[in-house]
Scaffold this motif. Structure first.
Motif, PDB file in Angstrom:
ATOM      1  N   GLY A  48       0.880  -1.453   0.107  1.00  0.00           N
ATOM      2  CA  GLY A  48      -0.287   0.193  -0.369  1.00  0.00           C
ATOM      3  C   GLY A  48       0.614   1.498   0.014  1.00  0.00           C
ATOM      4  O   GLY A  48       2.116   1.890   0.122  1.00  0.00           O
ATOM      5  N   SER A 306     -10.836  -3.548   3.568  1.00  0.00           N
ATOM      6  CA  SER A 306     -10.352  -4.741   1.931  1.00  0.00           C
ATOM      7  C   SER A 306     -11.613  -4.785   1.507  1.00  0.00           C
ATOM      8  O   SER A 306     -11.229  -4.618   0.288  1.00  0.00           O
ATOM      9  CB  SER A 306     -10.250  -6.335   2.725  1.00  0.00           C
ATOM     10  OG  SER A 306     -11.263  -6.967   2.915  1.00  0.00           O
ATOM     11  N   ARG A 309     -10.836  -1.870  -0.407  1.00  0.00           N
ATOM     12  CA  ARG A 309      -9.959  -1.282  -1.634  1.00  0.00           C
ATOM     13  C   ARG A 309     -10.928  -2.706  -2.640  1.00  0.00           C
ATOM     14  O   ARG A 309     -10.156  -2.157  -4.178  1.00  0.00           O
ATOM     15  CB  ARG A 309      -8.962  -1.828  -0.266  1.00  0.00           C
ATOM     16  CG  ARG A 309      -8.194  -2.529  -1.492  1.00  0.00           C
ATOM     17  CD  ARG A 309      -6.645  -3.248  -0.820  1.00  0.00           C
ATOM     18  NE  ARG A 309      -7.221  -4.870  -0.652  1.00  0.00           N
ATOM     19  CZ  ARG A 309      -7.009  -5.602  -0.105  1.00  0.00           C
ATOM     20  NH1 ARG A 309      -6.158  -5.080   0.225  1.00  0.00           N
ATOM     21  NH2 ARG A 309      -7.329  -6.756   0.117  1.00  0.00           N
ATOM     22  N   ASP A 310     -11.327  -3.829  -2.926  1.00  0.00           N
ATOM     23  CA  ASP A 310     -11.286  -4.604  -3.897  1.00  0.00           C
ATOM     24  C   ASP A 310     -12.653  -3.583  -4.134  1.00  0.00           C
ATOM     25  O   ASP A 310     -12.343  -3.759  -5.560  1.00  0.00           O
ATOM     26  CB  ASP A 310     -11.942  -5.484  -2.704  1.00  0.00           C
ATOM     27  CG  ASP A 310     -10.982  -6.385  -2.729  1.00  0.00           C
ATOM     28  OD1 ASP A 310      -9.596  -6.626  -2.660  1.00  0.00           O
ATOM     29  OD2 ASP A 310     -11.249  -7.391  -1.455  1.00  0.00           O
ATOM     30  N   LEU A 312     -12.457  -0.674  -5.102  1.00  0.00           N
ATOM     31  CA  LEU A 312     -11.995   0.744  -6.010  1.00  0.00           C
ATOM     32  C   LEU A 312     -11.168  -0.092  -7.088  1.00  0.00           C
ATOM     33  O   LEU A 312     -10.886   0.362  -7.974  1.00  0.00           O
ATOM     34  CB  LEU A 312     -11.149   1.426  -5.000  1.00  0.00           C
ATOM     35  CG  LEU A 312     -11.918   2.280  -3.830  1.00  0.00           C
ATOM     36  CD1 LEU A 312     -11.230   2.880  -2.827  1.00  0.00           C
ATOM     37  CD2 LEU A 312     -12.591   3.198  -5.302  1.00  0.00           C
ATOM     38  N   LYS A 313     -10.606  -1.044  -6.840  1.00  0.00           N
ATOM     39  CA  LYS A 313     -10.127  -2.065  -7.625  1.00  0.00           C
ATOM     40  C   LYS A 313     -10.653  -2.785  -8.590  1.00  0.00           C
ATOM     41  O   LYS A 313      -9.812  -2.195  -9.608  1.00  0.00           O
ATOM     42  CB  LYS A 313      -8.931  -2.825  -6.857  1.00  0.00           C
ATOM     43  CG  LYS A 313      -8.062  -2.844  -6.028  1.00  0.00           C
ATOM     44  CD  LYS A 313      -6.855  -3.617  -5.365  1.00  0.00           C
ATOM     45  CE  LYS A 313      -5.724  -3.447  -5.174  1.00  0.00           C
ATOM     46  NZ  LYS A 313      -5.035  -4.999  -4.340  1.00  0.00           N
ATOM     47  N   SER A 314     -11.733  -2.734  -8.606  1.00  0.00           N
ATOM     48  CA  SER A 314     -12.299  -3.620  -9.683  1.00  0.00           C
ATOM     49  C   SER A 314     -13.311  -2.141 -10.565  1.00  0.00           C
ATOM     50  O   SER A 314     -13.988  -2.578 -11.643  1.00  0.00           O
ATOM     51  CB  SER A 314     -13.273  -4.669  -9.811  1.00  0.00           C
ATOM     52  OG  SER A 314     -13.877  -4.150  -8.099  1.00  0.00           O
ATOM     53  N   SER A 315     -13.203  -1.269  -9.776  1.00  0.00           N
ATOM     54  CA  SER A 315     -13.919  -0.183 -10.667  1.00  0.00           C
ATOM     55  C   SER A 315     -13.048   0.004 -11.314  1.00  0.00           C
ATOM     56  O   SER A 315     -12.405   0.125 -11.529  1.00  0.00           O
ATOM     57  CB  SER A 315     -14.495   0.163  -9.397  1.00  0.00           C
ATOM     58  OG  SER A 315     -14.776   2.159 -10.204  1.00  0.00           O
ATOM     59  N   SER A 318     -10.898   6.465 -10.939  1.00  0.00           N
ATOM     60  CA  SER A 318      -8.768   5.684 -10.190  1.00  0.00           C
ATOM     61  C   SER A 318      -8.974   6.545  -8.580  1.00  0.00           C
ATOM     62  O   SER A 318      -7.855   6.981  -8.699  1.00  0.00           O
ATOM     63  CB  SER A 318      -7.898   7.136 -11.128  1.00  0.00           C
ATOM     64  OG  SER A 318      -9.094   8.396 -11.432  1.00  0.00           O
ATOM     65  N   TYR A 357      -4.608  -1.600   4.015  1.00  0.00           N
ATOM     66  CA  TYR A 357      -5.389  -1.606   2.940  1.00  0.00           C
ATOM     67  C   TYR A 357      -5.576  -0.889   1.821  1.00  0.00           C
ATOM     68  O   TYR A 357      -6.275  -0.489   1.575  1.00  0.00           O
ATOM     69  CB  TYR A 357      -6.924  -2.456   3.682  1.00  0.00           C
ATOM     70  CG  TYR A 357      -7.189  -3.250   4.282  1.00  0.00           C
ATOM     71  CD1 TYR A 357      -7.276  -4.578   3.144  1.00  0.00           C
ATOM     72  CD2 TYR A 357      -6.834  -3.806   5.609  1.00  0.00           C
ATOM     73  CE1 TYR A 357      -7.228  -5.969   4.300  1.00  0.00           C
ATOM     74  CE2 TYR A 357      -7.034  -4.777   6.285  1.00  0.00           C
ATOM     75  CZ  TYR A 357      -6.920  -5.982   5.540  1.00  0.00           C
ATOM     76  OH  TYR A 357      -6.948  -7.128   5.791  1.00  0.00           O
ATOM     77  N   ASP A 358      -4.032   0.174   2.215  1.00  0.00           N
ATOM     78  CA  ASP A 358      -4.461   1.303   0.832  1.00  0.00           C
ATOM     79  C   ASP A 358      -4.888   1.684   0.984  1.00  0.00           C
ATOM     80  O   ASP A 358      -5.086   3.078  -0.341  1.00  0.00           O
ATOM     81  CB  ASP A 358      -4.431   0.399  -0.826  1.00  0.00           C
ATOM     82  CG  ASP A 358      -3.595   1.236  -1.101  1.00  0.00           C
ATOM     83  OD1 ASP A 358      -2.617   2.289  -1.529  1.00  0.00           O
ATOM     84  OD2 ASP A 358      -4.477   1.590  -2.863  1.00  0.00           O
TER      85      ASP A 358
END
Length: 429
Positions: A48, A306, A309-310, A312-315, A318, A357-358
């Motif tokens: 992170g 978590s 975070r997941d 945002l990563k899959s969306s 930015s 978790y960033d």
């Protein structure tokens, strides 16, 4: 460990060591035993990356009449009546160089901005049992906004301002709010701020109106449209001005479905997704200290970090994740608990866990106000968590490293690359 991390220096943030010490004393007598464990840090890659100014604190709207469980803990802590001439307060903020300050809270969605082109009367918040949130609508006079910005400039604070997102909507008996955001007054306020050359790091839309909401709730699709309206205002008002302020939203409690719907549709108009945390329950809870000292209880919030975070990563967005407000125990916390040393076990673990978790920034409720302020409500002297926050700010670098601890559950460890290139703890290799 990767040698490049050793050369940069490495800091460990070890939480719960004092809890383990207490446990050892209770079970074996003072000095009656030792605790062993192994810390493993993977120095090859960062898991992170936090903002350099990760530490953030809030200032709230609550007037002195805000009381919880018979205790009135806000006195002169609202940014409407804060003593801005206090040298202690000024130096407390300056020590971070910079400290992010998020201005907002429950009453922000009942605020009128008394800009020159607004003809409505500017009246203060008044306590009322028949009103949502227990207070009538209030007002921010522009002379007070001017005074605040003078203080912000002297202290070097970076300001995030929470806008009233309920104007223009109809609030129904089932708790929903419908209709588009009426942004005229907010736009006027933003234009006033730009005209006065006030630097606002970010504009946040609404407070705790997402998901199930507090008091009322707005659907994700409508919030997407309203966020786009805020983006257009920022684009128009800040035309030719760089860098433009961040756009933040929704500033509420995490609801996986709502947040996913919102972020999937808000792909270009949002910089930061903010959420709030009060995972210890109400401040009146008699078992508050037990929760703070129970690692298994504190672990419960990890799923929120978590999951967001997941999402945002899959969306396609930015946008980054921030904790926009976290006081641990809601309804102003608890005197002699959330403003005492023991609360650092919750706070330090929250900072480290969220970073792992960033999460980019973590805003503590509050800088001052309630029973959970970093500063004492009446004297402005630092509470223990102020020093925890300052120590983190000065030591912990941006890169977060995967860290594990093998040993007693009441000890946990976190590691970051050092903020400075020369470590105080590690030898030069």
């Amino acid at each position: 460990m990767g040698s490049h991390f050793w050369q940069m220096g490495l800091y460990f943030w070890v939480c719960f060591s004092a809890i383990s010490f207490i446990h050892s004393v209770n079970s074996q007598g003072f000095g009656g035993g030792s605790i062993e464990g192994t810390v493993h840090v993977n120095g090859k890659d960062a898991i992170g990356k936090i903002d350099d100014d990760f530490i953030c604190a809030t200032l709230d709207w609550w007037p002195p009449e805000k009381c919880d469980y018979g205790t009135c803990s806000w006195v002169r802590a609202s940014f409407l009546n804060l003593n801005l001439s206090s040298i202690i307060l000024l130096n407390a903020v300056k020590a971070f160089s910079p400290l992010k300050l998020r201005l907002g809270g429950t009453l922000q969605d009942k605020v009128l901005y008394a800009t020159p082109d607004n003809k409505q009367r500017c009246v203060p918040f008044q306590k009322s049992t028949t009103e949502m949130f227990g207070f009538t609508p209030g007002c921010l006079p522009m002379n007070r906004w001017d005074e605040l910005n003078s203080f912000f400039q002297k202290s070097g604070a970076k300001i995030i301002f929470g806008l009233n997102a309920l104007t223009g909507r109809t609030i129904h008996s089932n708790g929903t709010a419908t209709g588009a955001w009426d942004y005229k007054n907010s736009e006027s306020f933003i234009r006033y701020s730009v005209k006065k050359n006030y630097t606002v790091h970010g504009w946040e839309l609404g407070n705790e109106l997402c998901g199930h909401g507090i008091g009322t709730t707005i659907g994700a699709s409508q919030y997407v449209s309203d966020t786009a309206s805020l983006q257009k205002i920022i684009h128009d008002v800040y035309k030719g001005i760089e860098p433009k302020p961040l756009i933040l939203s929704p500033g509420g409690f995490f609801d996986a479905k709502w947040f996913k719907d919102y972020t999937d549709k808000t792909t270009t108009s949002l910089d930061v997704v903010t959420h709030h945390i009060y995972n210890l329950g109400p401040g009146v809870d008699q078992h508050l200290i037990e929760k703070i000292l129970d690692p298994s209880y504190l672990d419960g919030i990890a799923s929120t970090f978590s999951n967001l975070r997941d999402i945002l990563k899959s969306s396609a967005t930015s946008a980054a994740a921030w904790v926009g407000e976290a006081g641990g125990a809601y309804n102003s916390g608890r005197h002699l608990v959330s403003n005492s040393f023991v609360f650092s076990f919750w706070y330090l673990d929250q900072l480290a866990m969220s970073a792992a978790y960033d999460t980019k920034t973590y805003c503590r409720q509050t800088l001052i106000g309630g029973n959970y302020g970093l500063l004492n409500t009446t004297t402005y002297e630092p509470n223990p968590d102020y020093y925890s926050a300052l120590l983190w700010h000065r030591l912990m670098g941006r890169n977060v490293l995967a860290t594990s601890f093998s040993g007693p559950k009441k000890i946990r460890a976190y590691a970051h690359c050092a903020k400075q290139s020369v470590s105080l703890f590690m030898p030069q290799l």
